[in-house]
Write an enzyme that holds these catalytic residues in place. Structure first.
Site, PDB file in Angstrom:
ATOM      1  N   MET A 115      -4.701   1.537   6.391  1.00  0.00           N
ATOM      2  CA  MET A 115      -4.792   2.500   7.484  1.00  0.00           C
ATOM      3  C   MET A 115      -4.159   3.826   7.063  1.00  0.00           C
ATOM      4  O   MET A 115      -4.822   4.684   6.516  1.00  0.00           O
ATOM      5  CB  MET A 115      -4.127   1.927   8.736  1.00  0.00           C
ATOM      6  CG  MET A 115      -4.844   0.698   9.270  1.00  0.00           C
ATOM      7  SD  MET A 115      -3.948  -0.004  10.659  1.00  0.00           S
ATOM      8  CE  MET A 115      -4.359  -1.728  10.467  1.00  0.00           C
ATOM      9  N   CYS A 116      -2.892   3.989   7.313  1.00  0.00           N
ATOM     10  CA  CYS A 116      -2.239   5.285   7.109  1.00  0.00           C
ATOM     11  C   CYS A 116      -2.102   5.663   5.641  1.00  0.00           C
ATOM     12  O   CYS A 116      -2.179   6.853   5.305  1.00  0.00           O
ATOM     13  CB  CYS A 116      -0.895   5.303   7.818  1.00  0.00           C
ATOM     14  SG  CYS A 116      -1.109   5.063   9.608  1.00  0.00           S
TER      15      CYS A 116
END
Length: 186
Positions: A115-116
């Site tokens: 994700m990040c």
């Protein structure tokens, strides 16, 4: 090599190593230990350490789970960037913080890989940065029960593999282990 002129510096960018974010992550303790070692090395070399901290509807700013893990302590004067999106640059002052320090290359560590971390890697490369992903200092949790097709280990390995070939005109992505990463001031 960066396309950001007059920005020869490097910064260590520590993304979302928050209590609830890494609580169920693969090799949590090992990853946090390697990140702590990189933070110590960066500080000893006068390389900026930039902390990124996520919040959203499920991770309320100021809550216990939103706090950074106790093993990683921010120092006064080290920038903290608060974000609400995967890409640490999106809707934040990260670009300004890096520009003020003459940074054109970032070394990325933290969570969550799928994700990040991935969003920030791509966000940095398209904004002109050279980007080093530390292969053994990022992590994620196993999301197969929610439909992910790969284990946390496989997600990490795949990200390390594809990022090793990342490039764009005038800038590069690379993958190194924590032991291989060079942290040198501008």
């Amino acid at each position: 090599m960066t396309t950001l002129t007059n920005r020869p510096g490097t910064a260590l960018v520590v993304i979302d190593v928050q209590r609830d974010v890494v609580a169920q992550s693969h090799d949590r303790d090992g990853v946090v230990e390697r990140i702590a070692s990189l933070v110590d090395r960066a500080r000893a070399s006068d390389v900026p350490v930039v902390w990124v901290q996520h919040s959203d509807d499920d991770l309320a700013q100021g809550s216990d789970g939103w706090q950074y893990v106790t093993e990683l302590q921010q120092r006064d004067g080290e920038p903290v960037v608060h974000k609400r999106y995967g890409d640490s640059f999106e809707g934040t002052d990260l670009e300004q913080r890096l520009a003020e320090r003459g940074v054109g290359r970032i070394v990325v560590v933290g969570a969550q890989t799928d994700m990040c971390i991935r969003s920030t890697l791509h966000g940095a490369l398209v904004r002109g940065y050279d980007v080093t992903l530390v292969s053994d200092a990022h992590t994620t949790e196993d999301l197969r029960e929610w439909g992910a097709g790969a284990s946390a280990e496989q997600v990490i390995a795949h990200t390390n593999l594809y990022w090793s070939w990342a490039e764009a005109p005038g800038r590069t992505g690379e993958v190194k282990t924590a032991a291989e990463v060079e942290l040198t001031p501008a």
